[in-house]
Motif scaffolding. Structure first.
Motif, short mmCIF file in Angstrom:
data_model
loop_
_atom_site.label_atom_id
_atom_site.label_comp_id
_atom_site.label_asym_id
_atom_site.label_seq_id
_atom_site.Cartn_x
_atom_site.Cartn_y
_atom_site.Cartn_z
N CYS A 84 0.81 -1.22 0.00
CA CYS A 84 0.00 0.00 0.00
C CYS A 84 0.84 1.27 0.00
N ARG A 85 2.14 1.15 0.15
CA ARG A 85 3.11 2.26 0.13
C ARG A 85 2.94 3.22 1.30
N LYS A 86 2.22 2.83 2.34
CA LYS A 86 2.09 3.66 3.54
C LYS A 86 3.27 3.39 4.46
N PRO A 87 3.69 4.41 5.24
CA PRO A 87 4.77 4.18 6.20
C PRO A 87 4.37 3.12 7.22
N ILE A 88 5.28 2.20 7.49
CA ILE A 88 5.01 1.14 8.45
C ILE A 88 5.21 1.66 9.86
N GLY A 89 6.17 2.55 10.05
CA GLY A 89 6.42 3.12 11.37
C GLY A 89 6.77 2.03 12.36
N SER A 90 6.12 2.04 13.49
CA SER A 90 6.42 1.05 14.52
C SER A 90 5.39 -0.08 14.54
N GLU A 91 4.58 -0.17 13.48
CA GLU A 91 3.58 -1.24 13.38
C GLU A 91 4.25 -2.57 13.04
N ALA A 92 3.53 -3.64 13.23
CA ALA A 92 4.03 -4.96 12.86
C ALA A 92 4.12 -5.04 11.34
N PHE A 93 5.12 -5.79 10.86
CA PHE A 93 5.29 -5.97 9.42
C PHE A 93 5.84 -7.35 9.15
N VAL A 94 5.78 -7.75 7.89
CA VAL A 94 6.29 -9.06 7.47
C VAL A 94 7.31 -8.84 6.37
N PRO A 95 8.55 -9.29 6.59
CA PRO A 95 9.55 -9.21 5.50
C PRO A 95 9.33 -10.37 4.52
N ASP A 96 9.51 -10.08 3.24
CA ASP A 96 9.35 -11.11 2.22
C ASP A 96 10.26 -10.76 1.04
N ASN A 97 11.35 -11.50 0.88
CA ASN A 97 12.29 -11.29 -0.23
C ASN A 97 12.71 -9.82 -0.39
N PHE A 122 8.90 -5.39 2.38
CA PHE A 122 8.24 -5.36 3.68
C PHE A 122 6.77 -5.03 3.48
N TYR A 123 5.91 -5.72 4.23
CA TYR A 123 4.47 -5.55 4.08
C TYR A 123 3.84 -5.32 5.44
N CYS A 124 2.85 -4.40 5.47
CA CYS A 124 2.03 -4.31 6.67
C CYS A 124 1.23 -5.62 6.73
N LEU A 125 0.67 -5.94 7.87
CA LEU A 125 -0.02 -7.23 8.01
C LEU A 125 -1.20 -7.37 7.05
N ALA A 126 -1.95 -6.29 6.86
CA ALA A 126 -3.11 -6.37 5.97
C ALA A 126 -2.68 -6.66 4.53
N CYS A 127 -1.66 -5.97 4.04
CA CYS A 127 -1.20 -6.21 2.66
C CYS A 127 -0.58 -7.59 2.52
N TYR A 128 0.14 -8.05 3.54
CA TYR A 128 0.73 -9.38 3.45
C TYR A 128 -0.37 -10.43 3.30
N GLU A 129 -1.41 -10.34 4.14
CA GLU A 129 -2.50 -11.31 4.07
C GLU A 129 -3.24 -11.24 2.74
N GLN A 130 -3.43 -10.04 2.20
CA GLN A 130 -4.19 -9.88 0.97
C GLN A 130 -3.38 -10.21 -0.29
N GLN A 131 -2.07 -9.89 -0.28
CA GLN A 131 -1.30 -9.95 -1.52
C GLN A 131 -0.24 -11.04 -1.58
N VAL A 132 0.33 -11.44 -0.44
CA VAL A 132 1.52 -12.28 -0.48
C VAL A 132 1.32 -13.65 0.18
N ALA A 133 0.62 -13.68 1.28
CA ALA A 133 0.50 -14.92 2.07
C ALA A 133 -0.06 -16.05 1.22
#
Length: 171
Positions: free
Chosen positions: A24-37, A40-51
């Motif tokens: 989503c290109r939004k700043p992650i800041g201090s929120e949880a994120f998932v690294p992938d290759n 980096f994805y916020c949790l919502a984008c990871y679940e929707q796009q990558v998981a």
């Protein structure tokens, strides 16, 4: 940059406003994120796009799970095709592409022992003897008259019976 916090992850540093979700290109800041290759994805984008998606329910698989025949499953979604019980963590087998618990597989597909008429599953004491169209669990492969084990010795088929050499010579 003045008034910008520095964020660090895995030996690299970013300005707070530069550490963005690759989805989503939004700043992650201090929120949880998932690294992938290296992304980096916020949790919502990871679940929707990558998981990866569960083969059964098609929902995102974000933790745990299992792989069967190259497909991923939630542990609670990997079920016996016969009775619907969960197969994760227990012994199971398959018929074609379909997984079954031992009980369902045995009742639906396993050959029956000619002596005790219970399924020969290949699990536990799975060794068996096969002769023509009949099969026996190894412990059940005994002379029909005197009950001596026939494992490793000759035997003589006599209609639906199997006989040891001694019992066969008594005829």
């Amino acid at each position: 940059m003045p008034r910008s916090r520095m964020l660090e992850y895995d030996g690299a540093a970013w300005h707070e406003d530069c550490f963005l979700c690759s989805g989503c290109r939004k700043p992650i800041g201090s929120e949880a994120f998932v690294p992938d290759n290296r992304r980096f994805y916020c949790l919502a984008c990871y679940e929707q796009q990558v998981a990866p998606r569960c083969s059964h329910c098609r929902k995102a698989l974000t933790k745990g799970g299992l792989t069967y025949r190259g497909e991923v499953w939630h542990r609670d979604c990997f079920l016996c095709c016969g009775c619907g019980s969960a197969l994760a963590g227990q012994t199971f087998t398959s018929q074609g592409e379909r997984p079954y618990c031992v009980r369902c597989f045995s009742s639906l597909y396993a050959k029956k022992c000619a002596a005790c008429n219970t399924p020969i599953t290949g699990f536990g004491d799975g060794k068996y003897v096969s002769f023509e169209e009949r099969q026996w669990h190894q412990p059940c492969f005994k002379c029909s008259r005197c009950s001596v084990s026939l494992i490793g010795s000759g035997f003589f088929p006599d209609r639906d019976q199997i006989l040891c050499a001694d019992c066969n010579s008594d005829d």
